[in-house]
Design an enzyme around this catalytic site. Sequence first.
Site, PDB file in Angstrom:
ATOM      1  N   GLY A  65       0.168   5.383  -2.245  1.00  0.00           N
ATOM      2  CA  GLY A  65       1.375   4.912  -1.591  1.00  0.00           C
ATOM      3  C   GLY A  65       2.573   5.381  -2.390  1.00  0.00           C
ATOM      4  O   GLY A  65       2.455   5.646  -3.589  1.00  0.00           O
ATOM      5  N   THR A  66       3.703   5.495  -1.739  1.00  0.00           N
ATOM      6  CA  THR A  66       4.831   6.098  -2.447  1.00  0.00           C
ATOM      7  C   THR A  66       6.009   5.155  -2.645  1.00  0.00           C
ATOM      8  O   THR A  66       6.007   4.381  -3.583  1.00  0.00           O
ATOM      9  CB  THR A  66       5.252   7.397  -1.752  1.00  0.00           C
ATOM     10  OG1 THR A  66       5.361   7.182  -0.344  1.00  0.00           O
ATOM     11  CG2 THR A  66       4.216   8.480  -1.968  1.00  0.00           C
ATOM     12  N   THR A  67       7.018   5.152  -1.778  1.00  0.00           N
ATOM     13  CA  THR A  67       8.300   4.551  -2.153  1.00  0.00           C
ATOM     14  C   THR A  67       8.544   3.164  -1.555  1.00  0.00           C
ATOM     15  O   THR A  67       8.408   2.966  -0.346  1.00  0.00           O
ATOM     16  CB  THR A  67       9.448   5.494  -1.755  1.00  0.00           C
ATOM     17  OG1 THR A  67       9.179   6.793  -2.284  1.00  0.00           O
ATOM     18  CG2 THR A  67      10.776   5.000  -2.297  1.00  0.00           C
TER      19      THR A  67
END
EC number: 3.4.25.1
Length: 294
Positions: A65-67
Site C-alpha cells: 500500500g502506498t500513500t
Amino acid sequence: MTADRPALRTGDGETRLSFGSNLSSFTEYLRGHAPELLPENRIGHRSHSTRGGDGMESGDLAPHGTTIVALTYKGGVLLAGDRRATQGNLIASRDVEKVYVTDEYSAAGIAGTAGIAIELVRLFAVELEHYEKIEGVQLTFDGKANRLASMVRGNLGAAMQGLAVVPLLVGYDLDADDEAHAGRIVSYDVVGGRYEERAGYHAVGSGSLFAKSALKKIYSPDSDEETALRAAIESLYDAADDDSATGGPDLTRGIYPTAVTITQAGAVHVSEETTSELARRIVAERTEEGGSAR
C-alpha cells in the site's frame, strides 16, 4: 480500579488463564496461546537471503500500500488514502482499502506490506473492542496509540526482511480541553516508535513527500470538514502526479480515494459520492490549468 477476578479453570481443574493485566490485551492473549495467528508470524522466514527464487527482494514479492494523509480541522480529524497497491514495478491492485475505522473515535491508515498491514489494523480494532469489553471503558487515545506502537514493534522481524508496516493513527481525544482542536494524529516508524504530529497534517507512504508538500500550501487548522477533505484529496492527486506507486482518481473505472472523518459524534466513512464529486472537481480544475495547481 479493576476488581480482582478468579482464574479460569478447565474441567480437570488445571488453571488455564489468570485474569490480570494481559487479559485486557487480545494481542497478548494470542501471543501466549496462538502466536501463529499474529500478523508477524504469518509469513515464511528466510534464513540467509531476502531474495526470492526469481531474484526479487522479499519486499517486492507482496503487494504494498502506498500513500495515506491525515488532517485535523475545526472540531475533528480526517484520514484519507489512495487505492493503489504495487508489487515491484507492477500495479497489484487498483482498489485496495487502506483506511479503517478501528473504534468509535479512532481510525488507522496503512502503508507498507498490504497483507500484513491489513491484518495488523484489523487485529488492532479487535484489541480495542476486547479491552472495552473486559475493562468496561474505552482506552484513552494515548492508550490506543501505545497499543498500536507495541503491535508495530512486534512486526520488526518481518520489517527486517523488507516486509515493513507503517500505520497512521488518527482520533478524536475525548479528554481534550478544547473540543475545536481535539483531533489528533500519531505516526510510527518501523520499530514501533510513535510520534505526535502537531503541525495538523501528516502523510506516510511512498508519495508522502509530495502529499505533505501540497498540504503545506493549502492546509488551514481552522478549516471546516469539507475544505479539509478537499485538501486531503488534492494532496493525494499531487502525490499521484509524481509518485508512480500512488494512484490518483480513476475516472474511467470509477475508483476514488477513501476517507474517514472523526468528530465528537464519532467516526464516519465518507461516502463515495462525496469523494468522487470532489475528485472530479479537482481533475476538472487541473485540466483547465493545464495540469498545474491553482
